[in-house]
Design a protein around this motif. Structure first.
Motif, PDB file in Angstrom:
ATOM      1  N   LEU A 167       0.831  -1.214   0.000  1.00 16.03           N
ATOM      2  CA  LEU A 167       0.000   0.000   0.000  1.00 16.03           C
ATOM      3  C   LEU A 167       0.859   1.254   0.000  1.00 16.03           C
ATOM      4  O   LEU A 167       0.564   2.224  -0.710  1.00 16.03           O
ATOM      5  CB  LEU A 167      -0.920  -0.021   1.225  1.00 16.03           C
ATOM      6  N   TRP A 168       1.926   1.248   0.776  1.00 19.52           N
ATOM      7  CA  TRP A 168       2.846   2.381   0.809  1.00 19.52           C
ATOM      8  C   TRP A 168       3.509   2.569  -0.556  1.00 19.52           C
ATOM      9  O   TRP A 168       3.672   3.695  -1.033  1.00 19.52           O
ATOM     10  CB  TRP A 168       3.874   2.179   1.910  1.00 19.52           C
ATOM     11  N   GLY A 169       3.871   1.472  -1.200  1.00 21.93           N
ATOM     12  CA  GLY A 169       4.509   1.577  -2.507  1.00 21.93           C
ATOM     13  C   GLY A 169       3.584   2.137  -3.565  1.00 21.93           C
ATOM     14  O   GLY A 169       3.921   3.111  -4.253  1.00 21.93           O
ATOM     15  N   ALA A 170       2.385   1.555  -3.705  1.00 17.28           N
ATOM     16  CA  ALA A 170       1.458   1.994  -4.752  1.00 17.28           C
ATOM     17  C   ALA A 170       0.859   3.364  -4.455  1.00 17.28           C
ATOM     18  O   ALA A 170       0.804   4.236  -5.333  1.00 17.28           O
ATOM     19  CB  ALA A 170       0.339   0.958  -4.916  1.00 17.28           C
ATOM     20  N   SER A 171       0.423   3.569  -3.210  1.00 19.06           N
ATOM     21  CA  SER A 171      -0.187   4.858  -2.870  1.00 19.06           C
ATOM     22  C   SER A 171       0.847   5.976  -2.857  1.00 19.06           C
ATOM     23  O   SER A 171       0.509   7.142  -3.109  1.00 19.06           O
ATOM     24  CB  SER A 171      -0.881   4.771  -1.508  1.00 19.06           C
ATOM     25  N   GLY A 172       2.105   5.638  -2.576  1.00 22.51           N
ATOM     26  CA  GLY A 172       3.158   6.650  -2.627  1.00 22.51           C
ATOM     27  C   GLY A 172       3.349   7.191  -4.032  1.00 22.51           C
ATOM     28  O   GLY A 172       3.515   8.398  -4.235  1.00 22.51           O
ATOM     29  N   VAL A 173       3.313   6.296  -5.016  1.00 18.93           N
ATOM     30  CA  VAL A 173       3.408   6.737  -6.415  1.00 18.93           C
ATOM     31  C   VAL A 173       2.185   7.569  -6.786  1.00 18.93           C
ATOM     32  O   VAL A 173       2.299   8.608  -7.446  1.00 18.93           O
ATOM     33  CB  VAL A 173       3.536   5.522  -7.352  1.00 18.93           C
ATOM     34  N   ALA A 174       0.999   7.117  -6.343  1.00 17.69           N
ATOM     35  CA  ALA A 174      -0.222   7.881  -6.618  1.00 17.69           C
ATOM     36  C   ALA A 174      -0.157   9.258  -5.971  1.00 17.69           C
ATOM     37  O   ALA A 174      -0.612  10.250  -6.561  1.00 17.69           O
ATOM     38  CB  ALA A 174      -1.442   7.107  -6.106  1.00 17.69           C
ATOM     39  N   TYR A 175       0.430   9.345  -4.772  1.00 20.53           N
ATOM     40  CA  TYR A 175       0.556  10.640  -4.096  1.00 20.53           C
ATOM     41  C   TYR A 175       1.453  11.588  -4.882  1.00 20.53           C
ATOM     42  O   TYR A 175       1.159  12.787  -4.994  1.00 20.53           O
ATOM     43  CB  TYR A 175       1.119  10.439  -2.689  1.00 20.53           C
ATOM     44  N   ILE A 176       2.533  11.059  -5.434  1.00 20.06           N
ATOM     45  CA  ILE A 176       3.429  11.881  -6.258  1.00 20.06           C
ATOM     46  C   ILE A 176       2.669  12.458  -7.453  1.00 20.06           C
ATOM     47  O   ILE A 176       2.812  13.641  -7.796  1.00 20.06           O
ATOM     48  CB  ILE A 176       4.642  11.056  -6.727  1.00 20.06           C
ATOM     49  N   LEU A 177       1.850  11.612  -8.091  1.00 18.03           N
ATOM     50  CA  LEU A 177       1.071  12.072  -9.246  1.00 18.03           C
ATOM     51  C   LEU A 177       0.011  13.085  -8.827  1.00 18.03           C
ATOM     52  O   LEU A 177      -0.194  14.096  -9.513  1.00 18.03           O
ATOM     53  CB  LEU A 177       0.417  10.874  -9.937  1.00 18.03           C
ATOM     54  N   ILE A 178      -0.659  12.812  -7.715  1.00 25.21           N
ATOM     55  CA  ILE A 178      -1.703  13.739  -7.247  1.00 25.21           C
ATOM     56  C   ILE A 178      -1.095  15.090  -6.890  1.00 25.21           C
ATOM     57  O   ILE A 178      -1.684  16.148  -7.186  1.00 25.21           O
ATOM     58  CB  ILE A 178      -2.436  13.133  -6.029  1.00 25.21           C
ATOM     59  N   LYS A 179       0.074  15.080  -6.282  1.00 24.52           N
ATOM     60  CA  LYS A 179       0.736  16.333  -5.935  1.00 24.52           C
ATOM     61  C   LYS A 179       1.045  17.144  -7.186  1.00 24.52           C
ATOM     62  O   LYS A 179       0.895  18.380  -7.201  1.00 24.52           O
ATOM     63  CB  LYS A 179       2.016  16.033  -5.155  1.00 24.52           C
TER      64      LYS A 179
ATOM     65  N   THR B 233      -3.204   8.023 -12.181  1.00 30.16           N
ATOM     66  CA  THR B 233      -3.492   7.854 -10.753  1.00 30.16           C
ATOM     67  C   THR B 233      -4.635   6.874 -10.542  1.00 30.16           C
ATOM     68  O   THR B 233      -4.561   5.972  -9.694  1.00 30.16           O
ATOM     69  CB  THR B 233      -3.848   9.210 -10.120  1.00 30.16           C
ATOM     70  N   ILE B 234      -5.697   7.041 -11.330  1.00 30.69           N
ATOM     71  CA  ILE B 234      -6.860   6.154 -11.198  1.00 30.69           C
ATOM     72  C   ILE B 234      -6.493   4.714 -11.569  1.00 30.69           C
ATOM     73  O   ILE B 234      -6.924   3.756 -10.907  1.00 30.69           O
ATOM     74  CB  ILE B 234      -8.012   6.663 -12.074  1.00 30.69           C
ATOM     75  N   SER B 235      -5.677   4.549 -12.617  1.00 27.95           N
ATOM     76  CA  SER B 235      -5.310   3.194 -13.040  1.00 27.95           C
ATOM     77  C   SER B 235      -4.418   2.502 -12.016  1.00 27.95           C
ATOM     78  O   SER B 235      -4.524   1.288 -11.815  1.00 27.95           O
ATOM     79  CB  SER B 235      -4.615   3.242 -14.406  1.00 27.95           C
ATOM     80  N   ILE B 236      -3.549   3.255 -11.343  1.00 29.75           N
ATOM     81  CA  ILE B 236      -2.702   2.654 -10.307  1.00 29.75           C
ATOM     82  C   ILE B 236      -3.553   2.235  -9.107  1.00 29.75           C
ATOM     83  O   ILE B 236      -3.469   1.086  -8.640  1.00 29.75           O
ATOM     84  CB  ILE B 236      -1.602   3.638  -9.868  1.00 29.75           C
ATOM     85  N   LEU B 237      -4.367   3.150  -8.606  1.00 30.63           N
ATOM     86  CA  LEU B 237      -5.201   2.834  -7.440  1.00 30.63           C
ATOM     87  C   LEU B 237      -6.232   1.761  -7.778  1.00 30.63           C
ATOM     88  O   LEU B 237      -6.477   0.850  -6.976  1.00 30.63           O
ATOM     89  CB  LEU B 237      -5.897   4.103  -6.942  1.00 30.63           C
TER      90      LEU B 237
END
Length: 270
Positions: free
Chosen positions: A100-112, A241-245
């Protein structure tokens, strides 16, 4: 249910074809009684074969959850570099938190990045003083740019390639066996920036540097072309972001890693 219906249909057609098609070369004018006996035996054998296929199909967890009956996909298949790619995931609490930290961390970078660029992308439509409305040509360019980035960056780049890679690599993180720096830097690990094949690291770093270069160049573009390009970037990053999550949630619910995705793990040193 669709997978089950399709597989049952294939098995049924196979039985119909083998039960009712007789090769002409195998016929030597048998008696009527022998012909009926042969057809009866064939029907019994085919029915038994069909029932056996049904039992195998519904008993196999891989067939029920996305695998193909008779396919060569195993629950745990070994890649050429010696690393085991688990199709059925070990969803212990520690493994889930690490992934979760790995995938959501990448999503957080994109969201930022999206949050930072979105105001610029929407600037042409704001009512602020000094904002010049887009011409018809510029508005058309705005729409076409968004569509292009949605397909090229969002669908082709993220959904088909990068997002499945991130999800697959995030699920290889295990607190009991993964080095501490893999866990701490899980988002970068999931992106393939380190502890990956040489080709994967070269691609990941080239893409990262290339994106940074493009961002610097776009900042120098005049209004409204910078806003138009930024709008496309927002669409592409949002899709990613949507595709990763979404991919992560699907793997988490089904217990199966992205099928057909190579996590690009490096060769084990003997």
């Amino acid at each position: 249910m669709h997978h089950h219906a399709a597989l049952v249909g294939v098995a049924l057609l196979n039985n119909l074809a083998s039960g009712f098609s007789i090769s002409p070369t195998s016929i030597s004018l048998p008696t009527q009684r022998a012909a009926f006996q042969r057809v009866g035996d064939s029907s019994v054998n085919n029915n038994a074969l069909f029932q056996n296929k049904q039992k195998q199909m519904f008993a196999s967890p891989l067939a029920v959850r996305g695998g193909a009956l008779g396919a060569s996909t195993a629950i745990g298949s070994s890649s050429d570099n010696g690393d085991s790619v688990e199709k059925d995931l070990n969803l212990s609490v520690g493994n889930v938190l690490a992934s979760l930290w790995g995938a959501s961390g990448v999503a957080y970078i994109l969201i930022k990045a999206i949050v930072r660029v979105l105001p610029i992308a929407l600037e042409p439509f704001s009512k602020a003083d000094g904002v010049v409305a887009l011409t018809n040509f510029q508005l058309s360019s705005y729409i076409l740019t968004c569509l292009f980035f949605a397909y090229a960056e969002g669908y082709k780049g993220f959904q088909l390639k990068f997002s499945p890679l991130v999800v697959a690599r995030s699920f290889t993180l295990q607190p009991k066996s993964s080095p501490i720096h893999h866990l701490l830097l899980a988002p970068l690990y999931s992106m393939g920036l380190f502890h990956a094949t040489k080709k994967r690291m070269i691609v990941s770093w080239c893409v990262t540097i290339g994106v940074a270069t493009i961002v610097a160049a776009v900042k120098r573009m005049p209004y409204p072309w910078r806003n138009i390009v930024d709008a496309g970037v927002v669409v592409g990053l949002s899709w990613g972001t949507i595709s990763i999550l979404g991919g992560y949630i699907i793997s988490l619910l089904t217990g199966i890693a992205p099928i057909g995705v190579d996590p690009a793990m490096p060769e084990k040193k003997e």
